[in-house]
Design a protein around this motif. Structure first.
Motif, PDB file in Angstrom:
ATOM      1  N   SER A 182       1.965   9.513   6.693  1.00 16.16           N
ATOM      2  CA  SER A 182       1.889  10.179   7.996  1.00 16.16           C
ATOM      3  C   SER A 182       2.536   9.355   9.090  1.00 16.16           C
ATOM      4  O   SER A 182       1.922   9.042  10.102  1.00 16.16           O
ATOM      5  N   GLY A 183       3.745   8.979   8.842  1.00 11.68           N
ATOM      6  CA  GLY A 183       4.481   8.234   9.859  1.00 11.68           C
ATOM      7  C   GLY A 183       4.549   6.769   9.531  1.00 11.68           C
ATOM      8  O   GLY A 183       4.203   6.327   8.462  1.00 11.68           O
ATOM      9  N   GLY A 184       5.000   6.015  10.484  1.00 12.43           N
ATOM     10  CA  GLY A 184       5.094   4.574  10.281  1.00 12.43           C
ATOM     11  C   GLY A 184       6.500   4.129   9.958  1.00 12.43           C
ATOM     12  O   GLY A 184       6.852   2.995  10.186  1.00 12.43           O
ATOM     13  N   GLY A 185       7.302   4.994   9.436  1.00 13.44           N
ATOM     14  CA  GLY A 185       8.691   4.662   9.193  1.00 13.44           C
ATOM     15  C   GLY A 185       8.952   3.980   7.874  1.00 13.44           C
ATOM     16  O   GLY A 185       8.046   3.707   7.081  1.00 13.44           O
ATOM     17  N   GLU A 186      10.234   3.684   7.666  1.00 17.10           N
ATOM     18  CA  GLU A 186      10.678   3.131   6.390  1.00 17.10           C
ATOM     19  C   GLU A 186      10.277   1.676   6.194  1.00 17.10           C
ATOM     20  O   GLU A 186       9.962   1.274   5.075  1.00 17.10           O
ATOM     21  N   LYS A 187      10.284   0.866   7.237  1.00 17.28           N
ATOM     22  CA  LYS A 187       9.977  -0.559   7.056  1.00 17.28           C
ATOM     23  C   LYS A 187       8.561  -0.784   6.528  1.00 17.28           C
ATOM     24  O   LYS A 187       8.394  -1.519   5.552  1.00 17.28           O
ATOM     25  N   PRO A 188       7.530  -0.169   7.128  1.00 16.48           N
ATOM     26  CA  PRO A 188       6.200  -0.336   6.523  1.00 16.48           C
ATOM     27  C   PRO A 188       6.141   0.226   5.096  1.00 16.48           C
ATOM     28  O   PRO A 188       5.465  -0.337   4.244  1.00 16.48           O
ATOM     29  N   ALA A 189       6.858   1.305   4.849  1.00 19.52           N
ATOM     30  CA  ALA A 189       6.866   1.892   3.505  1.00 19.52           C
ATOM     31  C   ALA A 189       7.476   0.928   2.494  1.00 19.52           C
ATOM     32  O   ALA A 189       6.993   0.827   1.358  1.00 19.52           O
ATOM     33  N   LEU A 190       8.507   0.208   2.891  1.00 23.47           N
ATOM     34  CA  LEU A 190       9.102  -0.791   1.993  1.00 23.47           C
ATOM     35  C   LEU A 190       8.084  -1.896   1.683  1.00 23.47           C
ATOM     36  O   LEU A 190       8.021  -2.388   0.558  1.00 23.47           O
ATOM     37  N   GLY A 191       7.289  -2.264   2.690  1.00 23.29           N
ATOM     38  CA  GLY A 191       6.233  -3.252   2.458  1.00 23.29           C
ATOM     39  C   GLY A 191       5.195  -2.740   1.486  1.00 23.29           C
ATOM     40  O   GLY A 191       4.705  -3.482   0.629  1.00 23.29           O
ATOM     41  N   ILE A 192       4.855  -1.469   1.597  1.00 16.99           N
ATOM     42  CA  ILE A 192       3.887  -0.864   0.678  1.00 16.99           C
ATOM     43  C   ILE A 192       4.461  -0.827  -0.736  1.00 16.99           C
ATOM     44  O   ILE A 192       3.773  -1.166  -1.701  1.00 16.99           O
ATOM     45  N   VAL A 193       5.727  -0.436  -0.860  1.00 18.66           N
ATOM     46  CA  VAL A 193       6.370  -0.432  -2.175  1.00 18.66           C
ATOM     47  C   VAL A 193       6.319  -1.836  -2.771  1.00 18.66           C
ATOM     48  O   VAL A 193       5.949  -2.018  -3.942  1.00 18.66           O
ATOM     49  N   ALA A 194       6.670  -2.833  -1.985  1.00 17.19           N
ATOM     50  CA  ALA A 194       6.652  -4.222  -2.472  1.00 17.19           C
ATOM     51  C   ALA A 194       5.236  -4.625  -2.905  1.00 17.19           C
ATOM     52  O   ALA A 194       5.058  -5.280  -3.945  1.00 17.19           O
ATOM     53  N   ALA A 195       4.244  -4.226  -2.118  1.00 19.07           N
ATOM     54  CA  ALA A 195       2.863  -4.586  -2.440  1.00 19.07           C
ATOM     55  C   ALA A 195       2.388  -3.935  -3.733  1.00 19.07           C
ATOM     56  O   ALA A 195       1.779  -4.600  -4.579  1.00 19.07           O
ATOM     57  N   ILE A 196       2.665  -2.649  -3.908  1.00 18.91           N
ATOM     58  CA  ILE A 196       2.151  -1.983  -5.105  1.00 18.91           C
ATOM     59  C   ILE A 196       2.920  -2.385  -6.363  1.00 18.91           C
ATOM     60  O   ILE A 196       2.323  -2.562  -7.422  1.00 18.91           O
ATOM     61  N   VAL A 197       4.232  -2.550  -6.233  1.00 18.63           N
ATOM     62  CA  VAL A 197       5.011  -2.996  -7.397  1.00 18.63           C
ATOM     63  C   VAL A 197       4.626  -4.429  -7.754  1.00 18.63           C
ATOM     64  O   VAL A 197       4.422  -4.760  -8.929  1.00 18.63           O
ATOM     65  N   GLY A 198       4.482  -5.266  -6.743  1.00 17.01           N
ATOM     66  CA  GLY A 198       4.077  -6.655  -6.988  1.00 17.01           C
ATOM     67  C   GLY A 198       2.690  -6.745  -7.596  1.00 17.01           C
ATOM     68  O   GLY A 198       2.439  -7.565  -8.493  1.00 17.01           O
ATOM     69  N   ALA A 199       1.781  -5.905  -7.124  1.00 16.31           N
ATOM     70  CA  ALA A 199       0.418  -5.930  -7.658  1.00 16.31           C
ATOM     71  C   ALA A 199       0.393  -5.561  -9.141  1.00 16.31           C
ATOM     72  O   ALA A 199      -0.288  -6.219  -9.938  1.00 16.31           O
ATOM     73  N   ILE A 200       1.129  -4.521  -9.507  1.00 18.99           N
ATOM     74  CA  ILE A 200       1.172  -4.129 -10.925  1.00 18.99           C
ATOM     75  C   ILE A 200       1.819  -5.236 -11.754  1.00 18.99           C
ATOM     76  O   ILE A 200       1.326  -5.594 -12.833  1.00 18.99           O
ATOM     77  N   THR A 201       2.902  -5.788 -11.250  1.00 18.31           N
ATOM     78  CA  THR A 201       3.598  -6.858 -11.961  1.00 18.31           C
ATOM     79  C   THR A 201       2.669  -8.051 -12.188  1.00 18.31           C
ATOM     80  O   THR A 201       2.596  -8.589 -13.299  1.00 18.31           O
TER      81      THR A 201
END
Length: 193
Positions: free
Chosen positions: A144-163
């Motif tokens: 619900s908003g926030g833009g691409e930069k926070p979304a990239l941080g979320i992607v990094a966090a979830i991919v890193g967490a699984i890894t």
């Protein structure tokens, strides 16, 4: 007797599904054509009727895995309201699950291949780069908003967490990695009540 176009397409799809699963389970370099074809129920000799090279198979299998991942994310986001979750919460909880950790062959290609991607050929890296952007776009919409930069941080966090959860040999620590990453990411949910 020859194969019909439908049979050939079905066989090709089985090979792509098999290769896609195998590269997520064992890595790109571990993919063997003979084993892949045998696992798909075909002969090694049939390979060149479907693909011109192992590299072509890898790229198409990766494309298949990425496509499956994008569809899975879209499905999680769409079904979020059924359980009182926000779209982001549904996506992140689906991503950061023990099931995902324990089943890399059916999970996110980015999580499975991120570590080896820096050594991969440029075509593989390009494919994964596109997926990072697609996943970030899906996260942006779900958050619900926030833009691409926070979304990239979320992607990094979830991919890193699984890894990391897959890398450690301590189940309790792996569960903590997942739960703490979930809590951290959910602080970014603009759609939360």
């Amino acid at each position: 007797m020859g194969y019909s176009q439908a049979q050939k397409a079905e066989s090709r799809q089985r090979v792509l599904e098999t290769a896609s699963r195998q590269i997520r389970e064992h890595g790109i370099e571990a993919l063997g054509v003979a084993d892949c074809m045998r696992s798909a129920g075909l002969t090694h000799g049939a390979f060149y009727g479907h693909f011109s090279s192992r590299d072509e198979l890898i790229l198409e299998a990766l494309e298949h895995a990425v496509s499956q991942g994008a569809k899975r994310i879209a499905s999680l986001a769409t079904g979020a309201g059924k359980h009182g979750e926000t779209p982001l919460q549904s996506i992140v909880e689906g991503f950061l699950s023990e099931r995902h950790v324990k089943n890399p062959g059916n999970g996110c290609a980015l999580c499975a291949l991120a570590g080896e991607a820096r050594h991969a050929n440029p075509d593989v890296r390009e494919q994964l780069t596109k997926y990072v952007r697609k996943l970030a776009s899906q996260i942006t919409q779900a958050a619900s908003g926030g833009g691409e930069k926070p979304a990239l941080g979320i992607v990094a966090a979830i991919v890193g967490a699984i890894t990391l959860a897959r890398a450690v040999d301590d189940d309790k620590l792996a569960k903590s990695i997942l739960s703490e990453s979930l809590a951290l990411v959910m602080t970014q949910d603009g759609g939360a009540q």
